[in-house]
Motif scaffolding. Structure first.
Motif, short mmCIF file in Angstrom:
data_model
loop_
_atom_site.label_atom_id
_atom_site.label_comp_id
_atom_site.label_asym_id
_atom_site.label_seq_id
_atom_site.Cartn_x
_atom_site.Cartn_y
_atom_site.Cartn_z
N LEU A 123 26.79 -45.45 -18.73
CA LEU A 123 25.61 -45.69 -17.89
C LEU A 123 26.07 -45.73 -16.44
O LEU A 123 26.84 -46.61 -16.04
CB LEU A 123 24.93 -47.01 -18.27
CG LEU A 123 23.68 -47.38 -17.46
CD1 LEU A 123 22.59 -46.33 -17.64
CD2 LEU A 123 23.16 -48.76 -17.88
N VAL A 124 25.61 -44.75 -15.66
CA VAL A 124 26.02 -44.64 -14.26
C VAL A 124 25.48 -45.83 -13.47
O VAL A 124 24.36 -46.31 -13.73
CB VAL A 124 25.50 -43.31 -13.66
CG1 VAL A 124 25.85 -43.22 -12.18
CG2 VAL A 124 26.09 -42.14 -14.43
N ILE A 178 32.09 -51.99 -21.67
CA ILE A 178 33.34 -52.16 -20.92
C ILE A 178 33.19 -51.55 -19.54
O ILE A 178 32.31 -50.70 -19.31
CB ILE A 178 34.54 -51.51 -21.65
CG1 ILE A 178 34.36 -50.00 -21.76
CG2 ILE A 178 34.76 -52.14 -23.00
CD1 ILE A 178 35.57 -49.29 -22.31
N SER A 179 34.04 -51.98 -18.65
CA SER A 179 34.12 -51.40 -17.30
C SER A 179 35.58 -51.40 -16.88
O SER A 179 36.30 -52.37 -17.11
CB SER A 179 33.29 -52.21 -16.30
OG SER A 179 33.54 -51.77 -14.97
N ASP A 232 31.05 -47.18 -13.45
CA ASP A 232 30.04 -47.06 -14.50
C ASP A 232 30.36 -47.99 -15.67
O ASP A 232 31.51 -48.38 -15.88
CB ASP A 232 29.98 -45.62 -15.01
CG ASP A 232 29.70 -44.63 -13.87
OD1 ASP A 232 29.13 -45.06 -12.85
OD2 ASP A 232 30.07 -43.45 -14.02
N LEU A 233 29.33 -48.31 -16.45
CA LEU A 233 29.50 -49.03 -17.70
C LEU A 233 29.73 -48.02 -18.82
O LEU A 233 29.09 -46.96 -18.84
CB LEU A 233 28.27 -49.89 -18.01
CG LEU A 233 27.91 -50.97 -16.98
CD1 LEU A 233 26.63 -51.67 -17.39
CD2 LEU A 233 29.04 -51.97 -16.81
N LYS A 234 30.63 -48.35 -19.75
CA LYS A 234 30.98 -47.40 -20.81
C LYS A 234 30.97 -48.08 -22.18
O LYS A 234 31.00 -49.30 -22.27
CB LYS A 234 32.35 -46.78 -20.53
CG LYS A 234 32.42 -45.99 -19.23
CD LYS A 234 33.81 -45.43 -18.99
CE LYS A 234 33.87 -44.65 -17.68
NZ LYS A 234 35.23 -44.11 -17.43
N ASP A 235 30.93 -47.24 -23.21
CA ASP A 235 30.96 -47.72 -24.61
C ASP A 235 29.92 -48.81 -24.84
O ASP A 235 30.24 -49.92 -25.30
CB ASP A 235 32.35 -48.22 -24.99
CG ASP A 235 33.39 -47.10 -24.95
OD1 ASP A 235 33.00 -45.93 -24.94
OD2 ASP A 235 34.59 -47.42 -24.92
#
Length: 306
Positions: A233-234, A268-269, A191-194
């Motif tokens: 974001l999944v 971030i990933s 997932d994508l984060k922050d």
């Protein structure tokens, strides 16, 4: 003639026609049979003659700055500049030392990869390295975890980013509306984060009339930007943000003027990679070994849509 033994402890007769109680059994010999001994010695000699097995686990982290292309026919492509660090963890069947391994790298765009090795682990080779090799490394047996073996940088055009940023601007009379959609690709590993989205307002937009329509956006009057944030974001999913505002009146009839709303995205990933660089490990003639490798990646992205 049948022999009868008299018990000593209880003075009873013990029937022992074959005199087995008078025989003392000898212990079994601890030495293996001669044939088995030869096989054991042969296996030990064969194991010592085999080259050691070396497993290299790479971990690449990339700091990425990218610019989406607006050229026709290049939708989805981005020009990216990457500053990365490469770490490696080595395990070896050799109990005494970790055999040196040769680092190799390639990318699908054939752009030059500038690699700077960490002198703490880079070693000089007594023989010529393969043409596609970047450096020779030997990590001490005392290093149990991953260590940074070097840094790299490159600039390339990436056709398939792990996310897609789309923007739509519509203007009518003295009102303008902007919407931005972010989509995480289903092919991503994680997932994508922050996630942070910042949209800059052009001069024609009256900042005092900004209204956020979708998403928890905040308008910064000093920077003239609207900022949205999302924790994660999944992969395979998308979300949209939007806002509207009034336009300042102009002296000329230029409703058709192209209103530019530059978009700046950060995320971030911990599982995906943006560059097309593929790292690997191979043996060298001076250090025979059976080498295998794997690689995991992470990135921090600053993406711009002009």
């Amino acid at each position: 003639m049948t022999k009868i033994n008299r018990g000593v402890a209880n003075n009873e007769f013990v029937f022992d026609p074959f005199g087995l109680n008078n025989e003392v059994s000898s212990p079994a010999s601890p030495r293996p049979p001669q044939e088995l001994q030869r096989l054991t010695q042969s296996d030990a000699a064969l194991s010592a003659a085999l080259p050691p097995k070396v497993i290299v686990k790479f971990r690449a982290h990339e700091e990425v700055s990218s610019l989406a292309s607006n050229s026709p026919g290049e939708e989805g492509a981005s020009s990216v500049h990457i500053e990365g660090k490469l770490a490696a963890q080595v395990t070896s069947s050799d109990a005494m030392r970790n055999v040196p391994f040769c680092l190799v790298a390639a990318n699908s765009t054939n752009e030059d990869i500038k690699f700077v090795p960490n002198d703490n682990y880079a070693v000089k080779s007594s023989s010529q390295l393969p043409n596609h090799a970047m450096s020779l490394f030997q990590i001490p047996k005392t290093e149990y975890g991953a260590v940074t073996i070097g840094s790299y940088s490159l600039t390339e055009t990436v056709q398939h980013m792990p996310l897609l940023v789309e923007r739509k601007v519509s203007a009518h009379s003295n009102m303008v509306r902007v919407a931005v959609q972010i989509r995480s690709k289903l092919s991503n590993l994680g997932d994508l984060k922050d996630i942070t989205i910042a949209v800059s307002l052009p001069d024609r937009v009256n900042g005092e009339t900004v209204e956020v329509l979708k998403g928890s956006g905040i308008y910064d009057d000093l920077k003239r930007t609207i900022k949205w944030s999302k924790s994660a974001l999944v992969k395979g999913e998308s979300f949209m943000v939007s806002a509207e505002a009034k336009l300042f009146p102009t002296s000329t009839n230029d409703e058709g003027e192209d209103l530019k709303f530059p978009v700046l995205l950060r995320c971030i990933s911990s599982e995906d990679q943006i560059s097309t660089v593929d790292f690997g490990a191979i043996e060298t003639a001076a250090h025979p070994s059976s080498v295998s490798h794997s690689c995991s990646s992470s990135f921090r992205l600053l993406h711009r849509l002009p």
